[in-house]
Design an enzyme around this catalytic site. Structure first.
Site, short mmCIF file in Angstrom:
data_model
loop_
_atom_site.label_atom_id
_atom_site.label_comp_id
_atom_site.label_asym_id
_atom_site.label_seq_id
_atom_site.Cartn_x
_atom_site.Cartn_y
_atom_site.Cartn_z
CE LYS A 31 -4.29 -1.71 2.05
NZ LYS A 31 -5.30 -1.50 3.11
CG ASP B 253 -8.44 0.35 3.10
OD1 ASP B 253 -9.08 -0.54 2.50
OD2 ASP B 253 -7.21 0.33 3.24
#
Length: 262
Positions: free
Chosen positions: A67, A103
């Site tokens: 990420k 997210d």
């Protein structure tokens, strides 16, 4: 021509994202595919990101440990990804590699679905952990108006995260006063469930297993629990639309995912 997107991580065999996106693709009747990619290292991941930049891939969801690399490789980043310092979504936008983080939207969707009575405005919230998942959670919760405290075994990491995003730093006693406790650790935290507020909501960002030991202990106490699968599906929806240009069909992907995870 078949439109191809996918998810990249190491390891990736546990991911339910291909199942979820594949079900939506089939229900929508798209000429598309959603694959799992397992690059060996950041060099391999960078090659995948370049395929998105070149238009060879419609986009990538990104999970651990890539990420931060996704954020660093992008030519442009959303405000949300900038606050998180990481990205779980790469797409080609206006000819360049664009990074975003869904997210936070997944966390918000999961809370709305499984704890609809929870009002985050001015709510005392504790986030356990200080890694990338915790950072995304803190950013989303502060944006929703919550008063967030970060609790982490390594204090300097908690302090750095809190300073970046405008949260407080606490200790294990902070959970006693929280209306929501979010576990962003890879392992089950050790909390005395009997010391928590009787109206506390527990959320776990992990979904393997869906009913984690943390959530099981909370449910045994009679607390409302929110699982990581709801968050996974919640973050997948905007990703699917970014990849394929249509909203995901209204089908029951949760039941499919639960069957696959059992």
């Amino acid at each position: 021509m078949t439109r191809i997107a996918g998810v990249a991580g190491q390891p990736i065999g546990h991911s339910l994202s291909p199942l979820i996106h594949g079900a939506w693709i089939a229900a929508a009747g798209l000429n598309a595919r959603y694959d799992a990619f397992e690059p060996a290292d950041e060099t391999g991941f960078a090659a995948l990101a370049q395929r998105v930049r070149a238009g060879d891939l419609a986009g990538l969801n990104v999970t651990a440990p890539f990420k931060a690399a996704a954020f660093a490789l992008a030519d442009g980043v959303s405000d949300t990804a900038r606050r998180c310092g990481s990205a779980n979504l790469l797409i080609r936008r206006d000819g360049v590699l664009w990074a975003d983080s869904t997210d936070g939207r997944g966390l918000s969707a999961a809370l709305a679905e499984q704890a609809p009575g929870l009002d985050l405005a001015e709510a005392p919230v504790v986030v356990l952990g200080a890694g990338g998942a915790a950072r995304a959670a803190v950013a989303a919760l502060i944006e929703a108006g919550a008063r967030v405290t970060v609790v982490n075994r390594t204090l300097d990491r908690a302090e750095a995260l809190a300073a970046d995003l405008g949260a407080a730093v606490g200790d294990s006693d902070s959970a006693r006063r929280a209306g929501l406790i979010v576990n962003a650790l890879s392992a089950a935290p050790t909390l005395d469930m009997t010391a928590l507020r009787p109206d506390a909501v527990l959320m776990d960002m992990s979904y393997r297993p869906v009913m984690t030991p943390f959530l099981a202990a909370g449910r045994a106490r009679g607390l409302i629990t929110v699982d990581g699968l709801a968050m996974l599906i919640g973050q997948a929806r905007p990703s699917f639309e970014a990849f394929f240009g249509v909203a995901p069909p209204a089908i029951d992907v949760r039941t499919l995912a639960l069957e696959a995870a059992s």
